[in-house]
Design a protein around this motif. Structure first.
Motif, mmCIF file in Angstrom:
data_model
loop_
_atom_site.group_PDB
_atom_site.id
_atom_site.type_symbol
_atom_site.label_atom_id
_atom_site.label_comp_id
_atom_site.label_asym_id
_atom_site.label_seq_id
_atom_site.Cartn_x
_atom_site.Cartn_y
_atom_site.Cartn_z
ATOM 1 N N LEU A 53 -27.044 45.615 16.967
ATOM 2 C CA LEU A 53 -28.462 45.267 17.082
ATOM 3 C C LEU A 53 -28.748 44.532 18.382
ATOM 4 O O LEU A 53 -29.732 44.816 19.074
ATOM 5 N N LYS A 62 -34.860 37.934 15.560
ATOM 6 C CA LYS A 62 -35.146 39.051 14.649
ATOM 7 C C LYS A 62 -33.891 39.443 13.882
ATOM 8 O O LYS A 62 -33.967 39.822 12.711
ATOM 9 N N THR A 65 -33.593 37.162 11.045
ATOM 10 C CA THR A 65 -34.533 37.544 9.994
ATOM 11 C C THR A 65 -33.998 38.733 9.212
ATOM 12 O O THR A 65 -34.069 38.769 7.978
ATOM 13 N N TYR A 66 -33.443 39.701 9.920
ATOM 14 C CA TYR A 66 -32.878 40.879 9.266
ATOM 15 C C TYR A 66 -31.722 40.470 8.347
ATOM 16 O O TYR A 66 -31.651 40.890 7.196
ATOM 17 N N ASN A 77 -38.232 44.676 3.753
ATOM 18 C CA ASN A 77 -38.278 43.979 5.038
ATOM 19 C C ASN A 77 -37.237 44.557 5.991
ATOM 20 O O ASN A 77 -37.516 44.769 7.172
ATOM 21 N N MET A 78 -36.042 44.807 5.484
ATOM 22 C CA MET A 78 -34.987 45.378 6.325
ATOM 23 C C MET A 78 -35.424 46.737 6.863
ATOM 24 O O MET A 78 -35.270 47.016 8.057
ATOM 25 N N MET A 81 -38.135 46.396 9.555
ATOM 26 C CA MET A 81 -37.571 45.911 10.813
ATOM 27 C C MET A 81 -36.804 47.013 11.537
ATOM 28 O O MET A 81 -36.934 47.187 12.754
ATOM 29 N N LEU A 82 -36.001 47.757 10.790
ATOM 30 C CA LEU A 82 -35.209 48.818 11.413
ATOM 31 C C LEU A 82 -36.092 49.968 11.890
ATOM 32 O O LEU A 82 -35.821 50.565 12.942
ATOM 33 N N HIS A 85 -37.594 48.818 15.087
ATOM 34 C CA HIS A 85 -36.564 48.799 16.123
ATOM 35 C C HIS A 85 -36.252 50.224 16.587
ATOM 36 O O HIS A 85 -36.092 50.474 17.780
#
Length: 116
Positions: A53, A62, A65-66, A77-78, A81-82, A85
């Motif tokens: 990451l 971040k 957070t992940y 949430n994961m 985020m991914l 990204h």
């Protein structure tokens, strides 16, 4: 595995591993009778994922957070985020492909001008 072994396996310095513990990115390792940190396969996988990451441009905040979402099982949430990204990575890839194309064309034109 000891901290030095984990560092060698992941390419992350022992200093950075201790920092990751300090900021809560990875859990504090269990310690043996001599006070040496012991890490398992979970930490190895986690650090390798953190390295991925980080190298792909995700800021450490971040990543924290992940990892927190991972530890609590917050798959939504994961995933969000991914997905964000991944969009960023695809944009970077497109930009790099453009830069490669422009550079290759420039180089080709320079080769043509020096062969005449």
């Amino acid at each position: 595995m000891k901290i030095g072994e984990l560092a060698k396996e992941t390419g992350v310095s022992t200093h950075t591993l201790r920092y990751y513990e300090k900021i809560g990115l990875i859990d504090t390792a269990t310690k043996d009778a001599s006070g040496h940190r012991n890490y398992g396969a979970f930490e190895l996988d986690l650090i390798n994922w953190v390295v991925c990451l980080k190298k792909s441009g995700m800021p450490l905040e971040k990543i924290k957070t992940y990892v927190a979402a991972f530890k609590t099982g917050d798959a939504n949430n994961m995933r969000e985020m991914l997905e964000a990204h991944l969009v960023k990575l695809h944009k970077q890839q497109a930009d790099i492909e453009h830069y490669l194309d422009v550079t290759e064309r420039k180089l080709a034109s320079l080769k043509k001008s020096t062969t005449h």
